[in-house]
Design a protein around this motif. Structure first.
Motif, PDB file in Angstrom:
ATOM      1  N   ILE A 149     -10.553   6.271  -4.611  1.00 31.49           N
ATOM      2  CA  ILE A 149      -9.357   6.082  -3.691  1.00 31.49           C
ATOM      3  C   ILE A 149      -8.597   7.300  -3.635  1.00 31.49           C
ATOM      4  CG2 ILE A 149      -7.892   4.733  -5.373  1.00 31.49           C
ATOM      5  CD1 ILE A 149      -8.637   3.493  -1.796  1.00 31.49           C
ATOM      6  N   PRO A 150      -8.075   7.817  -2.533  1.00 30.95           N
ATOM      7  CA  PRO A 150      -6.980   8.886  -2.771  1.00 30.95           C
ATOM      8  C   PRO A 150      -5.747   8.479  -3.358  1.00 30.95           C
ATOM      9  CG  PRO A 150      -8.338   8.904  -0.564  1.00 30.95           C
ATOM     10  CD  PRO A 150      -8.652   7.499  -1.228  1.00 30.95           C
ATOM     11  N   GLN A 151      -5.151   9.221  -4.187  1.00 34.06           N
ATOM     12  CA  GLN A 151      -4.063   8.962  -5.380  1.00 34.06           C
ATOM     13  C   GLN A 151      -3.069  10.111  -5.162  1.00 34.06           C
ATOM     14  OE1 GLN A 151      -5.290   6.965  -8.757  1.00 34.06           O
ATOM     15  NE2 GLN A 151      -7.344   7.001  -8.014  1.00 34.06           N
ATOM     16  N   LYS A 152      -1.733   9.687  -4.928  1.00 33.15           N
ATOM     17  CA  LYS A 152      -0.849  10.719  -5.126  1.00 33.15           C
ATOM     18  C   LYS A 152       0.284  10.099  -6.146  1.00 33.15           C
ATOM     19  CE  LYS A 152       1.860  13.645  -2.011  1.00 33.15           C
ATOM     20  NZ  LYS A 152       2.359  13.899  -0.465  1.00 33.15           N
ATOM     21  N   PRO A 153       0.419  10.473  -7.365  1.00 32.75           N
ATOM     22  CA  PRO A 153       1.361   9.692  -8.253  1.00 32.75           C
ATOM     23  C   PRO A 153       2.985   9.710  -7.893  1.00 32.75           C
ATOM     24  CG  PRO A 153      -0.649  10.945  -9.336  1.00 32.75           C
ATOM     25  CD  PRO A 153      -0.714  11.336  -8.094  1.00 32.75           C
ATOM     26  N   GLU A 154       3.020  11.070  -7.387  1.00 31.42           N
ATOM     27  CA  GLU A 154       4.414  11.177  -7.121  1.00 31.42           C
ATOM     28  C   GLU A 154       5.067  10.703  -5.952  1.00 31.42           C
ATOM     29  OE1 GLU A 154       2.551  14.790  -5.126  1.00 31.42           O
ATOM     30  OE2 GLU A 154       2.212  13.640  -7.286  1.00 31.42           O
ATOM     31  N   GLN A 155       4.206  10.186  -5.072  1.00 35.64           N
ATOM     32  CA  GLN A 155       4.749   9.430  -3.966  1.00 35.64           C
ATOM     33  C   GLN A 155       5.198   7.985  -3.982  1.00 35.64           C
ATOM     34  OE1 GLN A 155       1.902   8.108  -1.053  1.00 35.64           O
ATOM     35  NE2 GLN A 155       1.503   6.557  -2.099  1.00 35.64           N
ATOM     36  N   GLN A 156       6.621   7.900  -3.301  1.00 34.15           N
ATOM     37  CA  GLN A 156       7.318   6.863  -3.438  1.00 34.15           C
ATOM     38  C   GLN A 156       7.157   6.068  -1.958  1.00 34.15           C
ATOM     39  OE1 GLN A 156       8.809   5.288  -5.938  1.00 34.15           O
ATOM     40  NE2 GLN A 156       8.349   6.815  -7.473  1.00 34.15           N
ATOM     41  N   PRO A 157       6.851   4.756  -2.015  1.00 35.20           N
ATOM     42  CA  PRO A 157       6.840   3.874  -0.762  1.00 35.20           C
ATOM     43  C   PRO A 157       8.041   3.516  -0.512  1.00 35.20           C
ATOM     44  CG  PRO A 157       6.060   2.838  -2.534  1.00 35.20           C
ATOM     45  CD  PRO A 157       5.873   4.077  -3.211  1.00 35.20           C
ATOM     46  N   LEU A 158       8.299   3.516   1.033  1.00 33.81           N
ATOM     47  CA  LEU A 158       9.646   3.087   1.383  1.00 33.81           C
ATOM     48  C   LEU A 158       9.433   1.833   2.292  1.00 33.81           C
ATOM     49  CD1 LEU A 158      11.040   6.788   2.275  1.00 33.81           C
ATOM     50  CD2 LEU A 158      11.664   5.392   0.399  1.00 33.81           C
ATOM     51  N   ALA A 159      10.426   1.034   2.498  1.00 32.77           N
ATOM     52  CA  ALA A 159      10.714  -0.137   3.242  1.00 32.77           C
ATOM     53  C   ALA A 159      10.804   0.493   4.757  1.00 32.77           C
ATOM     54  CB  ALA A 159      11.993  -1.003   2.947  1.00 32.77           C
ATOM     55  N   GLY A 160       9.728   0.083   5.493  1.00 32.30           N
ATOM     56  CA  GLY A 160       9.456   0.534   6.940  1.00 32.30           C
ATOM     57  C   GLY A 160       8.162   1.346   6.860  1.00 32.30           C
ATOM     58  N   ASP A 161       7.636   1.669   5.811  1.00 29.87           N
ATOM     59  CA  ASP A 161       6.109   2.611   5.897  1.00 29.87           C
ATOM     60  C   ASP A 161       5.318   1.772   6.325  1.00 29.87           C
ATOM     61  OD1 ASP A 161       7.654   4.743   4.750  1.00 29.87           O
ATOM     62  OD2 ASP A 161       6.622   4.456   2.872  1.00 29.87           O
ATOM     63  N   ILE A 162       4.286   2.353   7.353  1.00 28.83           N
ATOM     64  CA  ILE A 162       3.145   1.517   7.680  1.00 28.83           C
ATOM     65  C   ILE A 162       2.232   1.401   6.540  1.00 28.83           C
ATOM     66  CG2 ILE A 162       1.182   1.601   9.546  1.00 28.83           C
ATOM     67  CD1 ILE A 162       2.987   2.907  11.397  1.00 28.83           C
ATOM     68  N   VAL A 163       1.378   0.224   6.553  1.00 31.56           N
ATOM     69  CA  VAL A 163       0.524   0.146   5.556  1.00 31.56           C
ATOM     70  C   VAL A 163      -0.668  -0.645   5.815  1.00 31.56           C
ATOM     71  CG1 VAL A 163       1.921   0.547   3.212  1.00 31.56           C
ATOM     72  CG2 VAL A 163       1.717  -2.036   4.681  1.00 31.56           C
ATOM     73  N   LEU A 164      -1.757  -0.348   5.420  1.00 33.38           N
ATOM     74  CA  LEU A 164      -3.049  -1.045   5.706  1.00 33.38           C
ATOM     75  C   LEU A 164      -3.896  -1.842   4.484  1.00 33.38           C
ATOM     76  CD1 LEU A 164      -4.724   1.938   7.653  1.00 33.38           C
ATOM     77  CD2 LEU A 164      -3.330   0.137   8.746  1.00 33.38           C
ATOM     78  N   GLY A 179       0.395  -3.449   8.514  1.00 36.31           N
ATOM     79  CA  GLY A 179       1.811  -4.059   8.734  1.00 36.31           C
ATOM     80  C   GLY A 179       2.873  -2.960   8.128  1.00 36.31           C
ATOM     81  N   ILE A 180       3.900  -3.427   7.625  1.00 36.74           N
ATOM     82  CA  ILE A 180       5.026  -2.245   7.283  1.00 36.74           C
ATOM     83  C   ILE A 180       5.412  -2.821   5.802  1.00 36.74           C
ATOM     84  CG2 ILE A 180       5.778  -1.602   9.585  1.00 36.74           C
ATOM     85  CD1 ILE A 180       8.162  -3.449   8.841  1.00 36.74           C
ATOM     86  N   ILE A 181       5.886  -1.847   5.008  1.00 42.45           N
ATOM     87  CA  ILE A 181       6.409  -2.402   3.663  1.00 42.45           C
ATOM     88  C   ILE A 181       7.841  -3.045   4.103  1.00 42.45           C
ATOM     89  CG2 ILE A 181       7.479  -2.011   1.585  1.00 42.45           C
ATOM     90  CD1 ILE A 181       5.268   0.247   1.448  1.00 42.45           C
ATOM     91  N   SER A 182       8.059  -4.411   3.593  1.00 47.28           N
ATOM     92  CA  SER A 182       9.232  -5.092   3.844  1.00 47.28           C
ATOM     93  C   SER A 182      10.229  -4.719   2.915  1.00 47.28           C
ATOM     94  CB  SER A 182       9.346  -6.639   3.997  1.00 47.28           C
ATOM     95  OG  SER A 182       7.872  -6.540   5.013  1.00 47.28           O
ATOM     96  N   ALA A 183       9.784  -4.447   1.587  1.00 44.36           N
ATOM     97  CA  ALA A 183      10.837  -4.452   0.690  1.00 44.36           C
ATOM     98  C   ALA A 183       9.917  -3.798  -0.793  1.00 44.36           C
ATOM     99  CB  ALA A 183      11.491  -5.650   0.019  1.00 44.36           C
ATOM    100  N   ASP A 201       3.961  -7.394   5.015  1.00 46.37           N
ATOM    101  CA  ASP A 201       3.527  -8.381   6.118  1.00 46.37           C
ATOM    102  C   ASP A 201       2.029  -8.162   6.673  1.00 46.37           C
ATOM    103  OD1 ASP A 201       3.805  -6.188   7.686  1.00 46.37           O
ATOM    104  OD2 ASP A 201       5.040  -7.252   9.251  1.00 46.37           O
ATOM    105  N   ALA A 202       1.146  -6.804   5.822  1.00 47.63           N
ATOM    106  CA  ALA A 202      -0.055  -6.828   6.222  1.00 47.63           C
ATOM    107  C   ALA A 202      -0.807  -8.177   5.591  1.00 47.63           C
ATOM    108  CB  ALA A 202      -0.706  -5.951   5.693  1.00 47.63           C
ATOM    109  N   ALA A 203      -1.669  -8.863   6.322  1.00 52.85           N
ATOM    110  CA  ALA A 203      -2.159 -10.223   6.105  1.00 52.85           C
ATOM    111  C   ALA A 203      -3.078 -10.028   4.666  1.00 52.85           C
ATOM    112  CB  ALA A 203      -2.779 -11.018   7.086  1.00 52.85           C
ATOM    113  N   ILE A 204      -2.830 -10.953   3.897  1.00 53.90           N
ATOM    114  CA  ILE A 204      -3.520 -11.094   2.734  1.00 53.90           C
ATOM    115  C   ILE A 204      -4.100 -12.424   2.487  1.00 53.90           C
ATOM    116  CG2 ILE A 204      -3.824 -11.259   0.062  1.00 53.90           C
ATOM    117  CD1 ILE A 204      -3.227  -8.427   1.223  1.00 53.90           C
ATOM    118  N   ASN A 205      -5.472 -12.658   2.508  1.00 47.24           N
ATOM    119  CA  ASN A 205      -6.297 -14.014   2.498  1.00 47.24           C
ATOM    120  C   ASN A 205      -7.052 -14.121   1.511  1.00 47.24           C
ATOM    121  OD1 ASN A 205      -5.467 -15.388   5.050  1.00 47.24           O
ATOM    122  ND2 ASN A 205      -6.099 -13.404   5.930  1.00 47.24           N
ATOM    123  N   GLU A 206      -7.723 -15.461   1.015  1.00 46.47           N
ATOM    124  CA  GLU A 206      -8.612 -15.362  -0.129  1.00 46.47           C
ATOM    125  C   GLU A 206      -9.859 -14.414   0.121  1.00 46.47           C
ATOM    126  OE1 GLU A 206     -11.596 -18.577  -2.223  1.00 46.47           O
ATOM    127  OE2 GLU A 206     -10.293 -19.171  -0.617  1.00 46.47           O
TER     128      GLU A 206
END
Length: 354
Positions: A149-164, A179-183, A201-206
């Protein structure tokens, strides 16, 4: 003067000719078929390229695996014959030599672990270790040259970022939700709670548990963990769009410790504190646990701790992270105020147990 007049006459004639030609082209473009295909005279606006995350998914998805954990049980309904129950989950290849991160609850009490790669190959998984505080586990398959998986140790996610979120919900096969990062939470090793996870709020199911949470560039942001659940069964609310993932930096720290030690080793001080705000920097000790390193070092309830080692303290959460990441049996100087007077003591940090 005659030459000048001739030149002037020619320039005027050319100018009038150019103006006439431009006017004719604008008024009667059908007289010039070759210009119809020019963008300047095109009647239809240029089609805008559709927004897509296909590139990000193509970079990350080969490193997201399906995990099937089997538990062998003797069921009295079937004459105590052993039967296998299977639990679904996902995992993320973090190292080309076969180290995979997933959730502890995916492989908990499993007798057999199977890892299915996206190319269809299936391998038995070996449990290297787990950490119940972060609900993370590391398993290994005996394969090399795996997609990582691509990794970037110095990156900091922020509220509002789009995520998959990529995983295997309900065994439907690899699926992507958006979805987006809520917090955002913290990345330290101290005991975790919902507040220290990434909320999105990206959906997580079993079956999604243990899968990858990536950003729009395909870089790993976190390990999908769980959806929000309510502790009070007598007051049920219909909850939507609240899901959690372990932040990448924290997950990576946990993984490295599990690979090196077989478990996560955390330091422990033995104090209890809420986040009190004072005129002084630091935090107020609410109580001290009996027989703890803090108790043995003479720390008392009401003390205001403002420095641990060489690091000034701004909050209890920062202090707990510093202690948790301190190697057990290390002596650390603690500076504090007691009844307005600065004092100092030395604490021997021990390993957190249970």
């Amino acid at each position: 003067m005659k030459i000048f007049d001739i030149v002037k006459y020619i320039l005027n004639a050319v100018s009038y000719g150019v103006l006439f030609a431009v006017a004719l082209i604008l008024l009667k473009p059908e007289l010039f078929p070759g210009l119809q295909s020019s963008p300047l005279f095109s009647q239809s606006p240029k089609e805008q390229q559709a927004l897509s995350f296909a590139k990000a998914v193509s970079l990350a998805s080969p490193a997201v695996v399906n995990i099937y954990s089997e538990k062998i049980e003797n069921n009295p309904r079937y004459g105590h014959q052993p039967r296998a129950s299977t639990r679904l989950g996902s995992g993320v290849i973090m190292d080309s030599n076969g180290y995979i991160l997933t959730n502890m609850h995916v492989i908990q009490q499993a007798d057999l672990i199977w890892v299915l790669l996206q190319n269809g190959q299936r391998y038995p998984g070996e449990l290297i270790g787990f950490d119940r505080f972060t609900d993370l586990a590391v398993i290994k398959i005996n394969v090399t040259d795996l997609p990582v998986i691509p990794q970037k140790p110095e990156q900091q996610p922020l509220a509002g970022d789009i995520v998959l979120a990529i995983g295997n919900p309900l065994n439907l096969g690899q699926t992507v939700t958006q979805g987006i990062i809520s917090a955002t939470g913290r990345n330290g090793l101290s005991t975790t709670s919902y507040l220290e996870f990434l909320q999105m709020d990206a959906a997580i199911n079993e079956g999604n548990s243990g899968g990858a949470l990536i950003n729009s560039n395909g870089i790993l942001v976190g390990i999908n963990s769980r959806k929000f659940t309510q502790n009070n069964p007598n007051h049920q609310l219909e909850i939507q769009g609240i899901f959690f993932a372990v932040p990448y930096q924290l997950a990576h720290k946990v993984m490295r410790q599990i690979i090196e030690n077989g478990k996560v080793v955390r330091g422990w001080l033995g104090i209890v504190s809420n986040q009190y705000y004072t005129d002084l920097k630091g935090f107020i000790v609410e109580s001290v646990i009996e027989n703890s390193p803090a108790k043995l070092a003479g720390i008392q309830a009401g003390d205001i701790i403002y420095q641990i080692g060489e690091q000034p303290i701004a909050s209890i959460t920062q202090a707990l992270d510093i202690i948790a990441e301190t190697t057990p049996n290390t002596k650390v100087k603690v500076k504090m105020y007691r009844k307005g007077q600065p004092i100092e003591t030395t604490v021997t940090i021990i390993e957190l147990n249970g």
